[in-house]
Enzyme design. Structure first.
Site, PDB file in Angstrom:
ATOM      1  N   THR A  15      42.068  39.479  45.780  1.00  0.00           N
ATOM      2  CA  THR A  15      41.836  39.427  46.947  1.00  0.00           C
ATOM      3  C   THR A  15      43.593  38.534  46.985  1.00  0.00           C
ATOM      4  O   THR A  15      44.127  38.642  48.438  1.00  0.00           O
ATOM      5  CB  THR A  15      40.723  38.751  47.730  1.00  0.00           C
ATOM      6  OG1 THR A  15      40.120  40.067  47.956  1.00  0.00           O
ATOM      7  CG2 THR A  15      41.235  38.739  49.256  1.00  0.00           C
ATOM      8  N   THR A  16      43.238  37.159  46.705  1.00  0.00           N
ATOM      9  CA  THR A  16      43.586  36.387  47.002  1.00  0.00           C
ATOM     10  C   THR A  16      44.756  35.286  45.506  1.00  0.00           C
ATOM     11  O   THR A  16      46.333  34.745  46.385  1.00  0.00           O
ATOM     12  CB  THR A  16      43.620  34.559  47.662  1.00  0.00           C
ATOM     13  OG1 THR A  16      42.297  34.368  46.034  1.00  0.00           O
ATOM     14  CG2 THR A  16      42.523  35.023  48.718  1.00  0.00           C
ATOM     15  N   GLY A  17      44.171  35.523  44.889  1.00  0.00           N
ATOM     16  CA  GLY A  17      45.835  36.490  43.800  1.00  0.00           C
ATOM     17  C   GLY A  17      45.348  34.909  43.383  1.00  0.00           C
ATOM     18  O   GLY A  17      46.353  33.678  42.178  1.00  0.00           O
ATOM     19  N   ARG A  18      44.534  33.488  43.366  1.00  0.00           N
ATOM     20  CA  ARG A  18      44.098  32.603  43.369  1.00  0.00           C
ATOM     21  C   ARG A  18      43.661  32.788  41.597  1.00  0.00           C
ATOM     22  O   ARG A  18      43.487  33.420  41.416  1.00  0.00           O
ATOM     23  CB  ARG A  18      43.127  31.549  43.547  1.00  0.00           C
ATOM     24  CG  ARG A  18      43.601  31.606  45.849  1.00  0.00           C
ATOM     25  CD  ARG A  18      42.482  30.840  46.029  1.00  0.00           C
ATOM     26  NE  ARG A  18      41.352  31.492  46.707  1.00  0.00           N
ATOM     27  CZ  ARG A  18      40.182  31.306  47.443  1.00  0.00           C
ATOM     28  NH1 ARG A  18      39.598  29.770  47.108  1.00  0.00           N
ATOM     29  NH2 ARG A  18      39.227  32.192  47.435  1.00  0.00           N
ATOM     30  N   GLN A  67      30.560  39.994  46.351  1.00  0.00           N
ATOM     31  CA  GLN A  67      30.338  38.905  45.796  1.00  0.00           C
ATOM     32  C   GLN A  67      29.681  38.942  45.360  1.00  0.00           C
ATOM     33  O   GLN A  67      28.877  39.570  44.159  1.00  0.00           O
ATOM     34  CB  GLN A  67      30.530  37.659  46.810  1.00  0.00           C
ATOM     35  CG  GLN A  67      31.684  37.916  48.010  1.00  0.00           C
ATOM     36  CD  GLN A  67      31.408  39.035  49.084  1.00  0.00           C
ATOM     37  OE1 GLN A  67      30.870  38.918  49.828  1.00  0.00           O
ATOM     38  NE2 GLN A  67      33.196  39.155  49.612  1.00  0.00           N
ATOM     39  N   GLY A 117      30.498  36.534  41.763  1.00  0.00           N
ATOM     40  CA  GLY A 117      31.118  36.881  42.131  1.00  0.00           C
ATOM     41  C   GLY A 117      32.081  37.062  41.879  1.00  0.00           C
ATOM     42  O   GLY A 117      31.800  36.902  39.761  1.00  0.00           O
ATOM     43  N   ASP A 118      33.149  38.657  41.736  1.00  0.00           N
ATOM     44  CA  ASP A 118      34.305  39.019  40.345  1.00  0.00           C
ATOM     45  C   ASP A 118      33.513  38.648  38.815  1.00  0.00           C
ATOM     46  O   ASP A 118      33.881  38.848  38.110  1.00  0.00           O
ATOM     47  CB  ASP A 118      35.587  37.932  39.954  1.00  0.00           C
ATOM     48  CG  ASP A 118      36.390  37.934  41.151  1.00  0.00           C
ATOM     49  OD1 ASP A 118      36.139  38.825  41.976  1.00  0.00           O
ATOM     50  OD2 ASP A 118      36.187  35.848  41.500  1.00  0.00           O
ATOM     51  N   ASP A 158      34.714  41.673  25.336  1.00  0.00           N
ATOM     52  CA  ASP A 158      35.833  41.310  24.664  1.00  0.00           C
ATOM     53  C   ASP A 158      37.114  40.759  25.569  1.00  0.00           C
ATOM     54  O   ASP A 158      36.813  39.868  23.485  1.00  0.00           O
ATOM     55  CB  ASP A 158      36.688  42.884  25.053  1.00  0.00           C
ATOM     56  CG  ASP A 158      36.914  43.342  26.059  1.00  0.00           C
ATOM     57  OD1 ASP A 158      35.922  43.182  26.938  1.00  0.00           O
ATOM     58  OD2 ASP A 158      38.082  43.326  26.595  1.00  0.00           O
ATOM     59  N   GLY A 165      32.907  42.390  37.796  1.00  0.00           N
ATOM     60  CA  GLY A 165      33.341  43.676  37.008  1.00  0.00           C
ATOM     61  C   GLY A 165      32.248  44.234  38.083  1.00  0.00           C
ATOM     62  O   GLY A 165      32.178  45.576  37.204  1.00  0.00           O
ATOM     63  N   LYS A 166      31.895  43.815  38.746  1.00  0.00           N
ATOM     64  CA  LYS A 166      31.290  45.551  39.369  1.00  0.00           C
ATOM     65  C   LYS A 166      31.720  46.490  40.009  1.00  0.00           C
ATOM     66  O   LYS A 166      31.233  47.696  39.925  1.00  0.00           O
ATOM     67  CB  LYS A 166      30.828  44.912  41.252  1.00  0.00           C
ATOM     68  CG  LYS A 166      29.492  43.251  40.870  1.00  0.00           C
ATOM     69  CD  LYS A 166      29.336  42.863  41.959  1.00  0.00           C
ATOM     70  CE  LYS A 166      30.009  42.177  43.239  1.00  0.00           C
ATOM     71  NZ  LYS A 166      30.573  41.265  42.072  1.00  0.00           N
ATOM     72  N   GLY A 186      36.756  42.230  46.203  1.00  0.00           N
ATOM     73  CA  GLY A 186      38.449  42.073  45.821  1.00  0.00           C
ATOM     74  C   GLY A 186      37.532  43.802  44.430  1.00  0.00           C
ATOM     75  O   GLY A 186      37.141  42.553  43.657  1.00  0.00           O
ATOM     76  N   HIS A 187      38.269  44.684  44.652  1.00  0.00           N
ATOM     77  CA  HIS A 187      37.460  45.084  43.110  1.00  0.00           C
ATOM     78  C   HIS A 187      38.349  45.861  42.511  1.00  0.00           C
ATOM     79  O   HIS A 187      39.499  46.603  43.673  1.00  0.00           O
ATOM     80  CB  HIS A 187      36.304  46.684  43.545  1.00  0.00           C
ATOM     81  CG  HIS A 187      35.198  45.875  43.976  1.00  0.00           C
ATOM     82  ND1 HIS A 187      33.779  46.132  44.870  1.00  0.00           N
ATOM     83  CD2 HIS A 187      34.473  44.276  44.299  1.00  0.00           C
ATOM     84  CE1 HIS A 187      33.354  45.628  45.445  1.00  0.00           C
ATOM     85  NE2 HIS A 187      33.694  44.206  45.186  1.00  0.00           N
ATOM     86  N   LYS A 211      32.984  42.051  30.198  1.00  0.00           N
ATOM     87  CA  LYS A 211      34.418  41.990  29.792  1.00  0.00           C
ATOM     88  C   LYS A 211      33.727  41.154  28.634  1.00  0.00           C
ATOM     89  O   LYS A 211      34.505  39.512  28.355  1.00  0.00           O
ATOM     90  CB  LYS A 211      34.671  40.496  30.488  1.00  0.00           C
ATOM     91  CG  LYS A 211      35.693  41.343  31.881  1.00  0.00           C
ATOM     92  CD  LYS A 211      36.102  40.284  32.439  1.00  0.00           C
ATOM     93  CE  LYS A 211      37.592  40.850  33.111  1.00  0.00           C
ATOM     94  NZ  LYS A 211      38.330  39.635  33.989  1.00  0.00           N
TER      95      LYS A 211
HETATM   96  P1  IMP Z   1      34.530  33.533  51.823  1.00  0.00           P
HETATM   97  O1  IMP Z   1      33.565  34.296  51.773  1.00  0.00           O
HETATM   98  O2  IMP Z   1      35.610  33.845  52.285  1.00  0.00           O
HETATM   99  O3  IMP Z   1      34.300  32.720  53.287  1.00  0.00           O
HETATM  100  O4  IMP Z   1      34.553  32.045  51.428  1.00  0.00           O
HETATM  101  C1  IMP Z   1      33.399  31.766  50.687  1.00  0.00           C
HETATM  102  C2  IMP Z   1      33.404  31.219  49.701  1.00  0.00           C
HETATM  103  O5  IMP Z   1      33.539  32.522  48.275  1.00  0.00           O
HETATM  104  C3  IMP Z   1      34.857  30.810  48.962  1.00  0.00           C
HETATM  105  O6  IMP Z   1      34.613  30.048  47.528  1.00  0.00           O
HETATM  106  C4  IMP Z   1      35.706  32.096  48.093  1.00  0.00           C
HETATM  107  O7  IMP Z   1      36.935  31.689  47.053  1.00  0.00           O
HETATM  108  C5  IMP Z   1      34.356  32.966  47.764  1.00  0.00           C
HETATM  109  N1  IMP Z   1      34.624  34.638  48.200  1.00  0.00           N
HETATM  110  C6  IMP Z   1      34.438  34.982  48.920  1.00  0.00           C
HETATM  111  N2  IMP Z   1      34.334  36.403  48.674  1.00  0.00           N
HETATM  112  C7  IMP Z   1      34.729  36.480  46.504  1.00  0.00           C
HETATM  113  C8  IMP Z   1      34.779  37.378  46.020  1.00  0.00           C
HETATM  114  O8  IMP Z   1      34.942  38.829  46.136  1.00  0.00           O
HETATM  115  N3  IMP Z   1      34.475  36.554  44.545  1.00  0.00           N
HETATM  116  C9  IMP Z   1      34.509  35.784  43.996  1.00  0.00           C
HETATM  117  N4  IMP Z   1      34.501  34.330  45.121  1.00  0.00           N
HETATM  118  C10 IMP Z   1      34.528  34.952  46.580  1.00  0.00           C
END
Ligand code: IMP
Length: 420
Positions: free
Chosen positions: A297-300, A221, A12-13, A330, A15-16, A40-41, A328
């Site tokens: 989504t979570t800022g983590r 994802q 996931g993440d 660059d 850059g879709k 989160g896009h 990415k």
């Molecule tokens: P859940 O989908 O919230 O149940 O999370 C399960 C796992 O998928 C966790 O490790 C999240 O961080 C990861 N995850 C869920 N959605 C995304 C996303 O859009 N990008 C990256 N990781 C994600």
């Protein structure tokens, strides 16, 4: 007929959002088929950032946006996202009646389950995704067609509330966050607000394809978060691989022409789970800062590591990529050398694809090839003008994955993209 699928090739993440935004310009419909607001896009248009969780990224192109049956939909989040676009863009939104609705008890259960797991937690986004899909599998879910029907909604809330309040209290010693009456009032209003968007997304997408229109399917994802083929149990609860489209939209398997795997030039992961090429220390920090690797989504802060060809070969097989879009690149600019993982050494054997068993995976060590670094300018428009070392990096990935990189993204803005 032009049917294009965009899926994440890593965790996931990748850059879709940016690539979907780019491709959406020529599409008639943009369809989401999996996941929910765990995604989160970020799309940057002329320096302005837009963040989406649920709406397909094509929303900024004013396209018809479809949410398929395979999505877990939180109507509160959808309302907020529609508000964000008010006055600027007005996407035409259609939602399949079968789409599962995330209810407040799903969020509460997600948090309670993670807390109970302690150190063994998955690191979910806490958006109620797992419990919502579990209810679907248990045939206890509330669907969009229930949300828009007050009488049915009341019945479903009666059932769902009673059962989940019990589980929360007795299993997790936790409280239901909102009263039954408040849930009904809020969700009934949301149902009324979105009722006009209800449409059979399977029929809409199939009709469009049969009429020769162009349909873009947007995955959320990434491949290795797939509920079956990812690094289980550190996965999400839907199917982000290309196969997820067929059940997530309601489409025949011969309908897809192009499958574009989105590959970030390095690897990131949010949440727990195996990550063979993970980096730590200053190098990790500098890539995180430069690539702005913090969850939309979570800022983590995202975990970061070198590009992993073991994952990419596996992703190419699982998704049937016809091409990849490399994003990415660059961010790697300015490094003296760059490492790429070409295989895993595991109990004396060399693995070229990802093993299913996490115990085996925990014994794997990356085998790296070191390549010379490069400098890239975001303004570069022609692939041929990129430094030789950057072109070689791309060519090496293409050779190992077995498909061409048709798009190379050299910066966050829409303009900073090389289409080959
Ligand atoms: P859940 O989908 O919230 O149940 O999370 C399960 C796992 O998928 C966790 O490790 C999240 O961080 C990861 N995850 C869920 N959605 C995304 C996303 O859009 N990008 C990256 N990781 C994600």
């Amino acid at each position: 007929m032009a049917s294009i699928v965009v899926v994440g090739a890593q965790f996931g993440d990748e850059g879709k959002g940016k690539i979907v935004d780019l491709l959406a310009e020529k599409a008639d419909l943009v369809v989401r088929f999996n996941g929910g607001n765990n995604a989160g896009h970020t799309v940057v248009v002329q320096g302005k950032k837009y963040k989406f969780h649920l709406l397909p990224s094509g929303a900024l192109q004013g396209k018809k946006c479809l949410i398929g049956a395979g999505v877990a939909l939180d109507p509160l989040v959808l309302k907020e996202e529609m508000k964000q676009l008010e006055g600027e863009f007005s996407p035409k939104l259609l939602i399949d009646p079968r789409t599962q609705i995330i209810m407040p008890w799903h969020n509460a259960l997600d948090g309670a389950k993670e807390a109970a797991k302690g150190k063994a937690k998955i690191g979910t986004t806490g958006r109620g995704i797992g419990p919502c899909y579990a209810d679907r599998a248990n045939r206890a879910g509330i669907r969009f067609c229930d949300l828009v029907d007050a009488e049915r909604l009341r019945e479903k809330i009666e059932e769902g509330f009673a059962e989940n309040e019990n589980v929360l209290k007795k299993v997790y010693n936790a409280e239901m966050p909102v009263s039954k009456e408040a849930i009904f009032a809020e969700y009934n209003a949301l149902g009324k607000e979105f009722a006009k968007s209800m449409a059979d997304v399977s029929m809409e997408a199939n009709r469009a394809l049969n009429e020769g229109k162009s349909v873009l399917f947007e995955g959320a994802q990434g491949t290795f978060l797939d509920n079956d083929f990812g690094t289980y149990p550190f996965v999400t609860s839907s199917h982000p691989i290309a196969g997820g489209i067929f059940t997530g939209v309601g489409l025949g398997i011969r309908k897809i022409e192009r499958v574009i795997g989105i590959v970030k030039a390095y690897t990131t992961r949010v949440g727990e789970g195996p990550f063979v090429t993970e980096l730590e220390g200053r190098l990790a920090e500098s890539v995180r800062e430069k690539g702005q690797e913090f969850g939309t989504t979570t800022g983590r802060p995202r975990r970061v590591g070198w590009l992993d060809l073991v994952l990419l070969r596996t992703a190419a097989r699982l998704n049937g990529f016809t091409e990849i879009a490399l994003t990415k690149i660059d961010v790697l600019s300015g490094m003296k050398t760059i490492k790429v993982c070409t295989g895993y050494k595991c109990n004396g054997k060399l693995l070229k694809e990802l093993p299913a068993d996490l115990e085996l995976l925990s014994e794997c060590a990356p085998v790296y090839r070191e390549m010379p670094g490069f400098e890239i300018k975001g303004s570069e428009k022609k692939f041929g003008n990129l430094p030789k070392e950057a072109r070689e990096y791309v060519a090496f990935i293409e050779k190992e994955v077995g498909v061409p990189a048709s798009i190379v993204s050299v910066g966050p803005d829409r303009e900073e993209t090389i289409v080959r």
